[in-house]
Design a protein around this motif. Structure first.
Motif, PDB file in Angstrom:
ATOM      1  N   PHE A  93      -4.748 -21.487  11.599  1.00  0.00           N
ATOM      2  CA  PHE A  93      -4.805 -20.049  11.335  1.00  0.00           C
ATOM      3  C   PHE A  93      -3.420 -19.443  11.478  1.00  0.00           C
ATOM      4  CE2 PHE A  93      -7.592 -16.445  10.696  1.00  0.00           C
ATOM      5  CZ  PHE A  93      -6.848 -15.376  11.157  1.00  0.00           C
ATOM      6  N   ASP A  94      -2.729 -19.828  12.529  1.00  0.00           N
ATOM      7  CA  ASP A  94      -1.374 -19.297  12.737  1.00  0.00           C
ATOM      8  C   ASP A  94      -0.445 -19.717  11.607  1.00  0.00           C
ATOM      9  OD1 ASP A  94      -1.476 -19.658  16.370  1.00  0.00           O
ATOM     10  OD2 ASP A  94      -2.208 -18.080  15.027  1.00  0.00           O
ATOM     11  N   ALA A  95      -0.629 -20.927  11.126  1.00  0.00           N
ATOM     12  CA  ALA A  95       0.215 -21.386  10.011  1.00  0.00           C
ATOM     13  C   ALA A  95      -0.038 -20.559   8.763  1.00  0.00           C
ATOM     14  CB  ALA A  95      -0.069 -22.869   9.737  1.00  0.00           C
ATOM     15  N   GLY A  96      -1.305 -20.287   8.516  1.00  0.00           N
ATOM     16  CA  GLY A  96      -1.639 -19.438   7.380  1.00  0.00           C
ATOM     17  C   GLY A  96      -1.056 -18.047   7.530  1.00  0.00           C
ATOM     18  N   MET A  97      -1.104 -17.535   8.747  1.00  0.00           N
ATOM     19  CA  MET A  97      -0.540 -16.200   8.986  1.00  0.00           C
ATOM     20  C   MET A  97       0.962 -16.199   8.750  1.00  0.00           C
ATOM     21  SD  MET A  97      -2.703 -13.847   9.575  1.00  0.00           S
ATOM     22  CE  MET A  97      -1.366 -12.711   9.878  1.00  0.00           C
ATOM     23  N   ARG A  98       1.630 -17.291   9.111  1.00  0.00           N
ATOM     24  CA  ARG A  98       3.093 -17.343   8.879  1.00  0.00           C
ATOM     25  C   ARG A  98       3.393 -17.273   7.387  1.00  0.00           C
ATOM     26  NH1 ARG A  98       2.936 -20.831  13.381  1.00  0.00           N
ATOM     27  NH2 ARG A  98       2.725 -22.699  12.060  1.00  0.00           N
ATOM     28  N   ARG A  99       2.625 -17.980   6.606  1.00  0.00           N
ATOM     29  CA  ARG A  99       2.827 -17.922   5.154  1.00  0.00           C
ATOM     30  C   ARG A  99       2.629 -16.498   4.650  1.00  0.00           C
ATOM     31  NH1 ARG A  99      -0.744 -21.811   1.789  1.00  0.00           N
ATOM     32  NH2 ARG A  99       0.351 -20.694   0.115  1.00  0.00           N
ATOM     33  N   LEU A 100       1.537 -15.891   5.096  1.00  0.00           N
ATOM     34  CA  LEU A 100       1.253 -14.531   4.638  1.00  0.00           C
ATOM     35  C   LEU A 100       2.328 -13.560   5.109  1.00  0.00           C
ATOM     36  CD1 LEU A 100      -2.594 -14.445   5.254  1.00  0.00           C
ATOM     37  CD2 LEU A 100      -1.446 -14.376   3.043  1.00  0.00           C
ATOM     38  N   GLY A 109       5.426 -14.180   5.488  1.00  0.00           N
ATOM     39  CA  GLY A 109       6.576 -14.348   4.604  1.00  0.00           C
ATOM     40  C   GLY A 109       6.367 -13.637   3.275  1.00  0.00           C
ATOM     41  N   LEU A 110       5.163 -13.773   2.730  1.00  0.00           N
ATOM     42  CA  LEU A 110       4.881 -13.114   1.456  1.00  0.00           C
ATOM     43  C   LEU A 110       4.930 -11.599   1.602  1.00  0.00           C
ATOM     44  CD1 LEU A 110       1.918 -15.389   0.316  1.00  0.00           C
ATOM     45  CD2 LEU A 110       4.197 -15.266  -0.744  1.00  0.00           C
ATOM     46  N   ALA A 111       4.396 -11.121   2.688  1.00  0.00           N
ATOM     47  CA  ALA A 111       4.416  -9.673   2.918  1.00  0.00           C
ATOM     48  C   ALA A 111       5.839  -9.159   3.071  1.00  0.00           C
ATOM     49  CB  ALA A 111       3.587  -9.338   4.144  1.00  0.00           C
ATOM     50  N   ARG A 112       6.667  -9.947   3.728  1.00  0.00           N
ATOM     51  CA  ARG A 112       8.064  -9.545   3.925  1.00  0.00           C
ATOM     52  C   ARG A 112       8.804  -9.507   2.590  1.00  0.00           C
ATOM     53  NH1 ARG A 112       9.740 -13.632   6.908  1.00  0.00           N
ATOM     54  NH2 ARG A 112       8.606 -12.853   8.715  1.00  0.00           N
ATOM     55  N   ASP A 113       8.465 -10.441   1.721  1.00  0.00           N
ATOM     56  CA  ASP A 113       9.148 -10.492   0.423  1.00  0.00           C
ATOM     57  C   ASP A 113       8.776  -9.319  -0.469  1.00  0.00           C
ATOM     58  OD1 ASP A 113       8.968 -14.135   0.103  1.00  0.00           O
ATOM     59  OD2 ASP A 113      10.339 -12.805   1.200  1.00  0.00           O
ATOM     60  N   ASP A 114       7.515  -8.996  -0.521  1.00  0.00           N
ATOM     61  CA  ASP A 114       7.057  -7.918  -1.398  1.00  0.00           C
ATOM     62  C   ASP A 114       5.759  -7.359  -0.839  1.00  0.00           C
ATOM     63  OD1 ASP A 114       6.730  -7.552  -5.032  1.00  0.00           O
ATOM     64  OD2 ASP A 114       6.163  -6.212  -3.391  1.00  0.00           O
ATOM     65  N   LEU A 115       5.882  -6.401   0.029  1.00  0.00           N
ATOM     66  CA  LEU A 115       4.713  -5.874   0.721  1.00  0.00           C
ATOM     67  C   LEU A 115       3.744  -5.220  -0.260  1.00  0.00           C
ATOM     68  CD1 LEU A 115       3.205  -5.299   3.339  1.00  0.00           C
ATOM     69  CD2 LEU A 115       4.552  -3.189   3.560  1.00  0.00           C
ATOM     70  N   ALA A 116       4.302  -4.530  -1.257  1.00  0.00           N
ATOM     71  CA  ALA A 116       3.429  -3.837  -2.201  1.00  0.00           C
ATOM     72  C   ALA A 116       2.551  -4.832  -2.952  1.00  0.00           C
ATOM     73  CB  ALA A 116       4.259  -3.006  -3.175  1.00  0.00           C
ATOM     74  N   ALA A 117       3.173  -5.888  -3.465  1.00  0.00           N
ATOM     75  CA  ALA A 117       2.403  -6.886  -4.203  1.00  0.00           C
ATOM     76  C   ALA A 117       1.411  -7.581  -3.282  1.00  0.00           C
ATOM     77  CB  ALA A 117       3.351  -7.905  -4.837  1.00  0.00           C
ATOM     78  N   PHE A 118       1.879  -7.930  -2.104  1.00  0.00           N
ATOM     79  CA  PHE A 118       1.004  -8.603  -1.149  1.00  0.00           C
ATOM     80  C   PHE A 118      -0.201  -7.725  -0.819  1.00  0.00           C
ATOM     81  CE2 PHE A 118      -0.358 -11.226   2.218  1.00  0.00           C
ATOM     82  CZ  PHE A 118      -0.766 -10.374   3.242  1.00  0.00           C
ATOM     83  N   THR A 119       0.021  -6.446  -0.596  1.00  0.00           N
ATOM     84  CA  THR A 119      -1.081  -5.547  -0.246  1.00  0.00           C
ATOM     85  C   THR A 119      -2.088  -5.467  -1.368  1.00  0.00           C
ATOM     86  OG1 THR A 119       0.473  -4.245   1.103  1.00  0.00           O
ATOM     87  CG2 THR A 119      -1.623  -3.211   0.533  1.00  0.00           C
ATOM     88  N   GLY A 120      -1.595  -5.441  -2.595  1.00  0.00           N
ATOM     89  CA  GLY A 120      -2.500  -5.439  -3.732  1.00  0.00           C
ATOM     90  C   GLY A 120      -3.369  -6.674  -3.755  1.00  0.00           C
ATOM     91  N   GLN A 121      -2.737  -7.827  -3.501  1.00  0.00           N
ATOM     92  CA  GLN A 121      -3.503  -9.076  -3.475  1.00  0.00           C
ATOM     93  C   GLN A 121      -4.515  -9.084  -2.352  1.00  0.00           C
ATOM     94  OE1 GLN A 121      -3.670 -11.700  -5.690  1.00  0.00           O
ATOM     95  NE2 GLN A 121      -2.711  -9.961  -6.734  1.00  0.00           N
ATOM     96  N   LEU A 122      -4.122  -8.541  -1.227  1.00  0.00           N
ATOM     97  CA  LEU A 122      -5.025  -8.504  -0.082  1.00  0.00           C
ATOM     98  C   LEU A 122      -6.259  -7.660  -0.389  1.00  0.00           C
ATOM     99  CD1 LEU A 122      -5.163  -9.526   2.880  1.00  0.00           C
ATOM    100  CD2 LEU A 122      -4.244  -7.296   3.542  1.00  0.00           C
TER     101      LEU A 122
END
Lengths: 493, 305
Positions: B78-85, B87-100
């Motif tokens: 779970f923690d590993a998955g959170m680390r990936r997420l 990173g994605l959120a840091r790169d582009d929070l707007a896009a990540f939020t849309g995907q979420l």
């Protein structure tokens, strides 16, 4: 001659009474003594032998009784001023005509112990005996009546639990049991319906009452012990459908012709709280065939489900909050079940409006709020809003509250454990488990000053709760029973 | 202090079935449907900087990471998955939020994807202002479920409670940026703000629109204050629930005649909720207003009459 099939030979009785001191009689009836001499000199027309049913010559007014009321008509017959009401009336000696010779015997009839007629006497418990009218403590059906099957009137009242809107959803229509119908707590509760009460879904504060009768031959009436009760034939008090009471009693209930059942709607029409009985009795006598006791609701119960949990009929057994709510409803509480979305983050919404109306317009002064998951968060927010708005609402207490794995409810995405005690609650129950991957780590948590003390119960520390997830904890029968049992000992219905 | 987490392996026996079922549901949700981003694209491309449609690669990465998270078997995974997420959120929070939100919106009947999304946001611990900036464009997402979830999340970020009003500071920042850049602020954001708290929205707009002169600001402040005072009196029993004061009626009418459309929008929202503070003429005037949001808001008042 036989004067009445059920009486001993009247002549034998009269003869027995001849041994009484006639002087005493004549001194008591000096007029009769005078009439005896007068009438003896005045012949009266002869009469044919009596025909038809047995006749009592001492019953000169044919009212099936021997008493002083027979005296004037007896005199009138002797004087020829009136015709006898029966063929034998006044002819006590049986010689075919009333003469002065009948006077002594007539007097002795009167002073002898009267033998009133007997008939069926119906008791409140459904029993029946044959006795005199004076000795009948129930409903006397009249002289010569018998206790044949169906002779006595029988009836039953069945009250139901309260409605919501036009029907009973989110509950099933629930009859108050015979065992409970006279209870001031588990019996039929009724909402105060004084003017000003807001019913957004229409008038829904009247209680349905089914009246049943055994036979159409007997008219039935309702008797109330408190003028606060009003009875209608429609649930929304349509004009012209009120059943009027005169001296706290109705006239014959307007059953359909030949009908054995009828539905009425009972209203508590004053602002003051209380209890009142409604009894079903025969129109002819104040004999309670059945009675129900209404008590006004002093409390309101708000049950708030978790995310995506809405009340259903039948109740979803996986929605523990609504299972408890339904149980409390069946135990006589005024329960309102809501989706957690009916409480906003500011505490406002349909649930808030419901409680405020109950307090401001129905005299409710005890509030119960409980919820699961986001329903727990909504429990907090609703309680806080009510507490803050007290000056504008009225006087009330939040008597009991409960969280089951409470989660704050600022949004559907809120995952923060609800660990704040609902403001101003008198008693708070708290059950929670420990979140894991299986339930996305959703969990409630300790809440200060909660029951079981000191901060509630982590159910996973118990044998019956070990391993349970957030999605299961509300279904644990131990949790539901704890909430229900602790509510009913603290909350007035 | 009670330990909040125990290793799942310590509770494997009784939970195995529950875990399997929950993960199966989340897995099915993630592997089905369109993983393409709902993104932050706005109808007017001249709008606020910082929002752009998510790249396909980013969308796929977010969906994959969420899938991994949903099927994680232990805390480490779970923690590993959170680390990936993260990173994605840091790169582009707007896009990540849309995907979420797209992920969370896949099944309205199942609250678990929303719970997982909420847990992700909680763990990411993104600042309220940053998350608000990422969510606001989603108010115009083509997917109505995403729009609805965006509104819900934003309402949560307002952090209102029975004891305190909402916090519009994040909205203020966005609106002010638009006004400074000479852009028309997003209509959907105005709609959200005024529906949430019309009085606070009015005050926020008065500041964010860069009004400077007291003679411009004070009438707006006074109008909001008088109406708010009436509502306060009603709330706490100093007036009946529908009690009216002439001063409040006058201020609503003033705002309805204001040359700023967002002031007239305030009047429209007040009348929509409290029609007793106006009359048919005022409603008709606002119904014919030049701004669409004003006309839209007053429609519910006209229906109530």
């Amino acid at each position: 001659m036989d004067l009445h099939p059920e009486w001993p030979n009247a002549r034998a009785a009269c003869d027995a009474h001849q041994r009484r001191r006639p002087t005493t009689v004549r001194s008591r009836f000096p007029l009769l003594a005078l009439l005896g001499l007068t009438v003896a000199l005045t012949p009266t027309p002869s009469r044919a032998a009596p025909e038809g049913p047995p006749c009592d010559p001492c019953d000169a007014n044919c009212d099936a009784a021997r008493d002083l009321l027979d005296l004037p008509p007896f005199v009138a017959v002797l004087l020829g001023d009136a015709a006898p009401c029966a063929p034998c009336a006044g002819d006590v000696d049986g010689d075919g005509q009333p003469t002065g010779l009948d006077i002594q015997l007539f007097v002795e009839c009167l002073v002898a112990s009267p033998r009133p007629p007997v008939g069926a006497c119906c008791a409140a418990d459904g029993g029946c005996t044959v006795t005199t009218s004076a000795e009948c403590a129930g409903l006397w059906l009249g002289p010569g009546t018998t206790c044949a099957a169906g002779a006595c009137p029988a009836g039953n009242l069945t009250a139901y639990r309260p409605r919501h809107g036009a029907g009973y959803f989110p509950f099933t229509k629930t009859a108050v049991s015979e065992a409970d119908e006279m209870s001031g707590t588990t019996g039929p509760g009724i909402r105060v319906n004084a003017p000003g009460d807001a019913d957004p879904q229409g008038e829904d504060d009247l209680i349905e009452l089914l009246v049943e009768r055994s036979a159409a031959a007997h008219d039935l009436a309702l008797r109330r012990t408190n003028g606060a009760l009003r009875v209608w034939t429609t649930p929304n008090k349509s004009p012209g459908t009120e059943v009027p009471f005169v001296s706290d009693r109705t006239d014959a209930l307007p059953f359909p012709p030949g009908g054995a059942t009828m539905t009425f709607w009972v209203e508590w029409a004053v602002a003051a709280h209380g209890t009142a009985d409604l009894a079903l009795e025969p129109l002819a006598a104040p004999l309670a065939l059945d009675t129900v006791r209404f008590h006004t609701f002093r409390s309101i119960v708000m049950a708030l489900g978790g995310e995506n949990q809405s009340p259903t009929v039948p109740v979803d057994l996986n929605h523990g909050t609504f299972v408890v709510g339904t149980a409390l409803y069946q135990r006589g509480y005024d329960v309102h079940m809501h989706d957690e979305d009916d409480v906003s983050a500011a505490g406002t919404g349909a649930a808030y409006n419901c409680v405020v109306d109950a307090i401001a317009n129905r005299g409710v002064d005890e509030v119960c709020i409980f919820g699961y998951s986001h329903g727990g968060g909504s429990t907090h927010d609703l309680a806080e809003r009510l507490d803050i708005d007290r000056p504008g609402i009225g006087v009330f207490e939040i008597v009991v509250t409960s969280y089951v794995d409470g989660i704050e409810n600022d949004s559907d995405f809120d995952v923060t454990a609800e660990t704040r005690r609902p403001p101003s609650t008198g008693y708070h129950a708290n059950h929670y488990q420990r979140g894991s991957i299986a339930d996305v780590f959703l969990d409630g948590g300790p809440v200060p000053d909660s029951d079981p003390p000191p901060t509630g119960l982590d159910v996973e520390t118990t044998p019956w709760g070990a391993g349970v997830t957030h999605y299961e904890v509300d279904d644990l029968v131990q949790v539901r029973a704890f909430i229900e049992d602790n509510f009913v000992i603290r909350l007035t219905p | 202090m009670i330990e909040l987490f125990q290793h799942p392996l310590a509770r494997a026996g009784a939970r195995a079935a529950g875990i399997g079922a929950a993960l199966a549901i989340l897995g099915a949700v993630l592997t089905g449907g369109n993983a393409a981003g709902a993104g932050g694209g706005r109808q007017d491309d001249s709008q606020q900087a910082g929002s752009r449609a998510p790249a396909d690669a980013g969308a796929g990465a977010a969906a994959s990471a969420l899938s991994d998270l949903a099927t994680a078997q232990d805390d480490a995974a779970f923690d590993a998955g959170m680390r990936r997420l993260r990173g994605l959120a840091r790169d582009d929070l707007a896009a990540f939020t849309g995907q979420l939100l797209t992920f969370a919106a896949r099944d309205a009947r199942d609250p678990r994807p929303r719970a997982l999304a909420g847990r992700v946001l909680h763990r990411l611990d993104v600042s309220k202002h940053a998350l608000t900036a990422a969510l606001v464009p989603l108010l115009d997402d083509p997917n109505p479920d995403v729009r609805s979830l965006a509104r819900d999340l934003l309402a949560g970020l307002e952090d209102r409670s029975p004891a305190r009003p909402p916090d519009f500071s994040a909205y203020h920042a966005l609106v002010e940026a638009d006004f400074r850049a000479g852009r028309e602020p997003r209509a959907s954001l105005f709609r959200l703000m005024y529906e949430s708290d019309a009085g606070l929205a009015l005050l926020t707009l008065a500041r964010a629109s860069q009004l400077r002169r007291p003679e411009e600001l004070k009438p707006i402040l006074w109008a909001e204050h008088v109406v708010a005072d009436l509502l306060w009196k009603r709330r706490f029993g100093f007036l009946p629930p529908k009690g009216v004061e002439p001063a409040a009626v006058e201020q609503v009418a003033r705002m309805a005649r204001h040359d700023r459309w967002w002031a007239r929008l305030y009047a429209a929202h007040v009348l929509a909720r409290h029609p007793e503070l106006g009359d048919a003429a005022l409603v008709a005037q606002l119904a014919a207003d030049g701004h669409a949001l004003v006309r839209e808001a007053i429609r519910s008042a006209a229906t109530a009459e």
